[in-house]
Design a protein around this motif. Sequence first.
Motif, PDB file in Angstrom:
ATOM      1  N   ARG A 115       1.097   0.020  13.289  1.00 31.79           N
ATOM      2  CA  ARG A 115       1.641   0.780  12.984  1.00 31.79           C
ATOM      3  C   ARG A 115       1.778   1.860  11.966  1.00 31.79           C
ATOM      4  O   ARG A 115       1.391   3.166  12.091  1.00 31.79           O
ATOM      5  CB  ARG A 115       2.953   0.847  13.447  1.00 31.79           C
ATOM      6  N   GLU A 116       1.683   1.015  10.544  1.00 34.58           N
ATOM      7  CA  GLU A 116       1.187   1.784   9.454  1.00 34.58           C
ATOM      8  C   GLU A 116      -0.370   1.365   8.512  1.00 34.58           C
ATOM      9  O   GLU A 116      -1.139   0.008   9.206  1.00 34.58           O
ATOM     10  CB  GLU A 116       1.755   0.861   8.439  1.00 34.58           C
ATOM     11  N   PHE A 117      -1.212   1.630   8.105  1.00 36.82           N
ATOM     12  CA  PHE A 117      -2.326   2.058   7.654  1.00 36.82           C
ATOM     13  C   PHE A 117      -1.604   1.390   6.159  1.00 36.82           C
ATOM     14  O   PHE A 117      -1.233   1.680   5.262  1.00 36.82           O
ATOM     15  CB  PHE A 117      -3.046   2.811   6.759  1.00 36.82           C
ATOM     16  N   ASP A 118      -2.480   0.367   5.413  1.00 39.48           N
ATOM     17  CA  ASP A 118      -2.454   0.172   4.126  1.00 39.48           C
ATOM     18  C   ASP A 118      -3.052   0.227   3.452  1.00 39.48           C
ATOM     19  O   ASP A 118      -4.745  -1.200   3.019  1.00 39.48           O
ATOM     20  CB  ASP A 118      -2.260  -1.987   4.317  1.00 39.48           C
ATOM     21  N   LEU A 119      -4.156   1.069   3.222  1.00 39.17           N
ATOM     22  CA  LEU A 119      -5.618   1.822   2.362  1.00 39.17           C
ATOM     23  C   LEU A 119      -5.333   2.410   1.148  1.00 39.17           C
ATOM     24  O   LEU A 119      -4.244   3.035   1.796  1.00 39.17           O
ATOM     25  CB  LEU A 119      -6.542   2.256   3.654  1.00 39.17           C
ATOM     26  N   ILE A 120      -6.003   2.379   0.793  1.00 36.95           N
ATOM     27  CA  ILE A 120      -6.346   3.035  -0.732  1.00 36.95           C
ATOM     28  C   ILE A 120      -6.623   4.464  -0.446  1.00 36.95           C
ATOM     29  O   ILE A 120      -7.781   4.886   0.404  1.00 36.95           O
ATOM     30  CB  ILE A 120      -7.052   3.097  -1.962  1.00 36.95           C
ATOM     31  N   LEU A 121      -6.249   5.265  -0.622  1.00 37.26           N
ATOM     32  CA  LEU A 121      -6.155   7.064  -0.530  1.00 37.26           C
ATOM     33  C   LEU A 121      -7.421   7.438  -1.672  1.00 37.26           C
ATOM     34  O   LEU A 121      -6.524   7.791  -2.282  1.00 37.26           O
ATOM     35  CB  LEU A 121      -5.674   8.123   0.036  1.00 37.26           C
ATOM     36  N   ASP A 122      -7.719   8.379  -1.226  1.00 35.64           N
ATOM     37  CA  ASP A 122      -8.115   9.154  -2.337  1.00 35.64           C
ATOM     38  C   ASP A 122      -8.175  10.982  -1.761  1.00 35.64           C
ATOM     39  O   ASP A 122      -8.582  11.477  -1.398  1.00 35.64           O
ATOM     40  CB  ASP A 122      -9.842   9.774  -2.026  1.00 35.64           C
ATOM     41  N   PHE A 123      -6.762  12.007  -2.733  1.00 37.17           N
ATOM     42  CA  PHE A 123      -6.828  12.674  -2.019  1.00 37.17           C
ATOM     43  C   PHE A 123      -6.926  14.081  -2.812  1.00 37.17           C
ATOM     44  O   PHE A 123      -6.567  15.629  -3.160  1.00 37.17           O
ATOM     45  CB  PHE A 123      -4.857  12.994  -2.479  1.00 37.17           C
ATOM     46  N   ARG A 124      -8.147  14.110  -3.204  1.00 38.04           N
ATOM     47  CA  ARG A 124      -8.770  15.029  -4.061  1.00 38.04           C
ATOM     48  C   ARG A 124      -9.088  16.219  -2.996  1.00 38.04           C
ATOM     49  O   ARG A 124      -9.076  17.254  -4.383  1.00 38.04           O
ATOM     50  CB  ARG A 124     -10.629  14.347  -4.972  1.00 38.04           C
TER      51      ARG A 124
END
Length: 209
Positions: A115-124
């Motif tokens: 139900r939820e993602f556990d990922l590091i995201l790059d919002f650049r």
Amino acid sequence: MTLEASPDHSEVASLLEPLDAGLETALAGLHARLARDAQLVHTLDIAYRIVDSPLGKLLLAATDRGIVRVAFELENHGDVLQLLANTVSPRILQAPARLDDAARQLDEYFAGARREFDLILDFRLSRGFRLNVLQHLPRIAYGRTESYAEVAVAAGSPNAVRAVGTACATNPLPVIVPCHRVVKSDGSFGGYLGGADAKRALLTLEAAA
């Protein structure tokens, strides 16, 4: 000084036979080694892979900061990679192993097991108010929706309803950052980067849980 006789065509063919048989495996191994070496000497800025999903093939791309892009087929993956080369870095390589965790979590999500993602995201690729909107979206609970107006309030600009629509339409991380959970005030879907059918499929998947 003596010259060796040149091998005839049959000899050449026999020499090449083992290479032909294992060529695909050899090339795959070479590509994996190139990707690994590129990371070791810091010449790879963006790794990408293509994964299958119920919504069609998805492009996943990551930098050293995290996942930077998820793209639907209808966006044209070649165009997306070119844009990443122009805006982030031209040092792009297909390096599937770098995205194993993201691919696994997407598989679990589409199977109804996550139900939820556990990922590091790059919002650049998002800034300003658009970034505020995207950072709010994961707070919309799985299986729930919010209107564009509600998201505008949550993002700090109650009058920026249209800007919320733009932020969702240009979300560089669809599915993982759930802009599909934003709908019109009357409950109708509104637009979606992956198309109306994709948005309907995602909301139906989450509603069934």
